[in-house]
Design a protein around this motif. Structure first.
Motif, PDB file in Angstrom:
ATOM      1  N   TYR A  41      27.070  46.392 -44.383  1.00 26.70           N
ATOM      2  CA  TYR A  41      26.508  47.614 -43.812  1.00 26.70           C
ATOM      3  C   TYR A  41      25.018  47.725 -44.110  1.00 26.70           C
ATOM      4  CZ  TYR A  41      31.456  48.665 -43.789  1.00 26.70           C
ATOM      5  OH  TYR A  41      32.808  48.598 -43.592  1.00 26.70           O
ATOM      6  N   GLY A  75      29.360  49.279 -50.043  1.00 24.69           N
ATOM      7  CA  GLY A  75      30.529  49.971 -49.515  1.00 24.69           C
ATOM      8  C   GLY A  75      30.752  51.351 -50.106  1.00 24.69           C
ATOM      9  N   GLU A  76      30.521  51.509 -51.398  1.00 21.59           N
ATOM     10  CA  GLU A  76      30.705  52.815 -52.025  1.00 21.59           C
ATOM     11  C   GLU A  76      29.574  53.771 -51.653  1.00 21.59           C
ATOM     12  OE1 GLU A  76      33.336  54.112 -53.813  1.00 21.59           O
ATOM     13  OE2 GLU A  76      34.255  52.289 -53.047  1.00 21.59           O
ATOM     14  N   CYS A  77      28.359  53.291 -51.653  1.00 21.20           N
ATOM     15  CA  CYS A  77      27.215  54.156 -51.338  1.00 21.20           C
ATOM     16  C   CYS A  77      27.239  54.636 -49.895  1.00 21.20           C
ATOM     17  CB  CYS A  77      25.912  53.429 -51.640  1.00 21.20           C
ATOM     18  SG  CYS A  77      25.629  53.190 -53.411  1.00 21.20           S
ATOM     19  N   ARG A  78      27.733  53.804 -48.982  1.00 21.16           N
ATOM     20  CA  ARG A  78      27.760  54.217 -47.570  1.00 21.16           C
ATOM     21  C   ARG A  78      28.634  55.441 -47.360  1.00 21.16           C
ATOM     22  NH1 ARG A  78      32.027  52.838 -44.040  1.00 21.16           N
ATOM     23  NH2 ARG A  78      33.605  51.593 -45.089  1.00 21.16           N
ATOM     24  N   LYS A  79      29.591  55.667 -48.259  1.00 21.64           N
ATOM     25  CA  LYS A  79      30.472  56.835 -48.150  1.00 21.64           C
ATOM     26  C   LYS A  79      29.716  58.145 -48.387  1.00 21.64           C
ATOM     27  CE  LYS A  79      34.452  54.147 -49.641  1.00 21.64           C
ATOM     28  NZ  LYS A  79      35.409  53.905 -50.732  1.00 21.64           N
ATOM     29  N   ASN A  80      28.511  58.033 -48.950  1.00 21.12           N
ATOM     30  CA  ASN A  80      27.684  59.213 -49.209  1.00 21.12           C
ATOM     31  C   ASN A  80      26.703  59.504 -48.079  1.00 21.12           C
ATOM     32  OD1 ASN A  80      28.442  60.033 -52.043  1.00 21.12           O
ATOM     33  ND2 ASN A  80      27.994  57.867 -52.337  1.00 21.12           N
ATOM     34  N   PRO A  83      28.484  58.773 -41.182  1.00 20.09           N
ATOM     35  CA  PRO A  83      28.789  57.474 -40.570  1.00 20.09           C
ATOM     36  C   PRO A  83      27.854  57.052 -39.444  1.00 20.09           C
ATOM     37  CG  PRO A  83      30.519  59.085 -40.092  1.00 20.09           C
ATOM     38  CD  PRO A  83      29.585  59.720 -41.072  1.00 20.09           C
TER      39      PRO A  83
END
Length: 91
Positions: A41, A75-80, A83
């Motif tokens: 991402y 992957g974890e940071c994109r959740k913040n 989208p």
């Protein structure tokens, strides 16, 4: 086109000292090392350092922004991030 502030992890500075052989990239949000082949991402940033939800460079320019380019995000940071500001791995 919309803009959004970039999420920055509170551990960003702490992660500066993490070194791993073969991990030559870093997550833009938390600064953890990443291997190029594992990056899935990206976020598209302006020179004003805000994320944008468009890949259309002519529209970005027309609206008075300049692209700074795409930066890897884990992957974890994109959740913040919303989208619509996340782009899949570039080919």
């Amino acid at each position: 086109m919309k803009t959004h502030p970039l999420y920055q992890s509170p551990k960003y500075d702490d992660n500066e000292n993490i070194r791993k052989k073969g991990y030559n990239e870093r997550c833009i949000s938390c600064n953890k090392p990443m291997r190029q082949e594992d990056i899935k991402y990206y976020v598209h940033m302006t020179t004003d350092w805000v994320a944008i939800d468009s890949e259309n460079l002519s529209l970005i320019s027309k609206l008075g922004y300049s692209s700074q380019g795409y930066y890897p995000i884990g992957g974890e940071c994109r959740k913040n991030m919303p989208p619509e500001f996340i782009f899949k791995r570039m080919k």
